[in-house]
Design an enzyme around this catalytic site. Sequence first.
Site, PDB file in Angstrom:
ATOM      1  CG  HIS A  52       1.095 -24.121  13.355  1.00 55.38           C
ATOM      2  ND1 HIS A  52       1.200 -24.181  12.094  1.00 55.38           N
ATOM      3  CD2 HIS A  52       1.533 -22.927  13.907  1.00 55.38           C
ATOM      4  CE1 HIS A  52       1.531 -22.880  11.612  1.00 55.38           C
ATOM      5  NE2 HIS A  52       1.636 -22.094  12.667  1.00 55.38           N
ATOM      6  CE  LYS A  76      10.817 -21.909  17.904  1.00 54.77           C
ATOM      7  NZ  LYS A  76       9.601 -21.411  17.786  1.00 54.77           N
ATOM      8  CE  LYS A 122      -1.185 -19.196  11.330  1.00 58.70           C
ATOM      9  NZ  LYS A 122      -0.278 -19.018  12.328  1.00 58.70           N
ATOM     10  NE  ARG A 143      -4.009  -1.231   2.488  1.00 58.12           N
ATOM     11  CZ  ARG A 143      -4.428  -2.012   3.140  1.00 58.12           C
ATOM     12  NH1 ARG A 143      -3.468  -2.309   4.261  1.00 58.12           N
ATOM     13  NH2 ARG A 143      -5.653  -2.631   3.179  1.00 58.12           N
TER      14      ARG A 143
HETATM   15  C1  BG6 Z   1       3.268 -18.893  13.321  1.00 59.49           C
HETATM   16  C2  BG6 Z   1       2.469 -18.079  14.269  1.00 59.49           C
HETATM   17  O1  BG6 Z   1       2.425 -19.360  12.457  1.00 59.49           O
HETATM   18  O2  BG6 Z   1       4.270 -19.622  13.826  1.00 59.49           O
HETATM   19  C3  BG6 Z   1       3.415 -17.325  15.349  1.00 59.49           C
HETATM   20  O3  BG6 Z   1       1.787 -16.999  13.752  1.00 59.49           O
HETATM   21  C4  BG6 Z   1       4.358 -18.092  16.068  1.00 59.49           C
HETATM   22  O4  BG6 Z   1       2.560 -16.775  16.283  1.00 59.49           O
HETATM   23  C5  BG6 Z   1       5.166 -18.905  14.693  1.00 59.49           C
HETATM   24  O5  BG6 Z   1       5.559 -17.486  16.623  1.00 59.49           O
HETATM   25  C6  BG6 Z   1       6.147 -19.817  15.193  1.00 59.49           C
HETATM   26  O6  BG6 Z   1       6.938 -20.486  14.286  1.00 59.49           O
HETATM   27  P1  BG6 Z   1       8.224 -21.454  14.414  1.00 59.49           P
HETATM   28  O7  BG6 Z   1       8.405 -21.826  12.943  1.00 59.49           O
HETATM   29  O8  BG6 Z   1       9.015 -20.184  14.709  1.00 59.49           O
HETATM   30  O9  BG6 Z   1       7.858 -22.141  15.518  1.00 59.49           O
END
Ligand code: BG6
Length: 458
Positions: free
Chosen positions: A248, A341, A156, A48
């Site tokens: 996911h 993580k 998604k 945009r």
């Molecule tokens: C995305 C989500 O699909 O996946 C995010 O919208 C998330 O919120 C991300 O942080 C995590 O992806 P990955 O590959 O880093 O685990």
Amino acid sequence: MSKEFEPTVITIFGVSGDLAGRKVLPALYHLLKDGLLPEKIKIVGTSRKDLSKDQLLKNVELCVLETDKVCDPVVLSKFNKIFEIIKLDPVNEKDYIQLKNYFEILENKENVCFNRLFYLSIPPQIYSPVIRILGESGLSKKCHHGFGKSRILVEKPFGYDLSSAKTLIKKTSKYFKEEQIFRIDHYLAKETAQNILVFRGHNPIFRDIWNNNSISRIHIKALESIGIEGRANFYDSVGALRDIVQSHLLQLMAITTMDIPEDINSSDLIHQQKSRILSKTELSKINRGSVIRGQYKTYRKEIGKPKSNTETYVRLMLNIKTKQWMNVPIILETGKALVNKNTAIVIDFSNYNDQQINELTIRIQPDEGIDIKLFVKKPGFDNVIETAIMDFSYQNTFDHHYHPDAYERVIIDAIKGDQSLFSSNSEVVRSWQILQPILNRWKKDNNLILYENGSNGP
Ligand code: BG6
């Protein structure tokens, strides 16, 4: 450049957005560097804003996938040659004229039709008008030089709930056939997720015990230490259930529990099996406390909305009503701003009464691999039993092996037209059906628990 692929033009709607900058453009750069894109390739970003290529690329970590994170000047110059930006408001039909002109000039110059890939890296709320304009403007069809295929790639969540997903599917199918729609679930494109079917199907020791005789529980988790990282508008309108669980986690659950198709390379058979298992999956019960819903403590301040009730954490339990999985609790869990993580599938092998559990963990990220906890006798005169871990790690096993990023895989599969790693419309609908009772309940009682940043969640 790969000669096996047809000429392709990839149009990225929302090129200046977070996803395009963090994932899509770096994946394209890396594919270009490795010579994996079609020989005739063009990338068009639409924005945009009045934005030059230089301005955009300055704000993007284009080479983040390189080992040293540094761009190669030769590849960068090639990237600049194939990349264009067009100013376009995705909901304004008139702006699409410029895109049409661009395609015409390109195809006349090359004297060939290009396959057109439209990557919708835009808020889900505007998928519907964009798909309609693409369909009605003829952009997804015509080429003077013959026939080029057109495909759309959508991120998604596809829909906002069950009814909006059904409406979106109906509207999309007016302009695009199912084989033209690629609903991205980048988790399925992760190397370890793809390994699940191979691991299950090609290791006889696991093949025959993959059922409730031997498995007592499955826990699928996607825990993140990061917060929402500047995606306040998107995230606050979506929340963890729609952002991660609906796509996911349910997809990971499906490939973990579905029957293995005779041919694991057949996209149709994979989709059939996934749909089948999703159709047998239900929430175990839905009452106060059965679904844990949380928000990290600094979230409201971070997004500047002191009253936001959007969840950043969710944990729920499912059951699969088949003979194979009856009475095996399936826990899905996701959260942001947690201590680590950790995306993994943890499968407990034990009988109901067993205190000893052989825990099989499929580590999706980080430290990709698979491990299993075994009971062993500690060396010595006494029979002391300890646990030991048998560990397969990608890093140690495939030392210098090429390990494509999930978005590289998504893009290549869409260029090839292979839908195996994308979600079908029936999977999308069924996933919303499973979760809709939770959404209904949250409308009346959001039951939000605040949790400390950097903790294990509520
Ligand atoms: C995305 C989500 O699909 O996946 C995010 O919208 C998330 O919120 C991300 O942080 C995590 O992806 P990955 O590959 O880093 O685990």
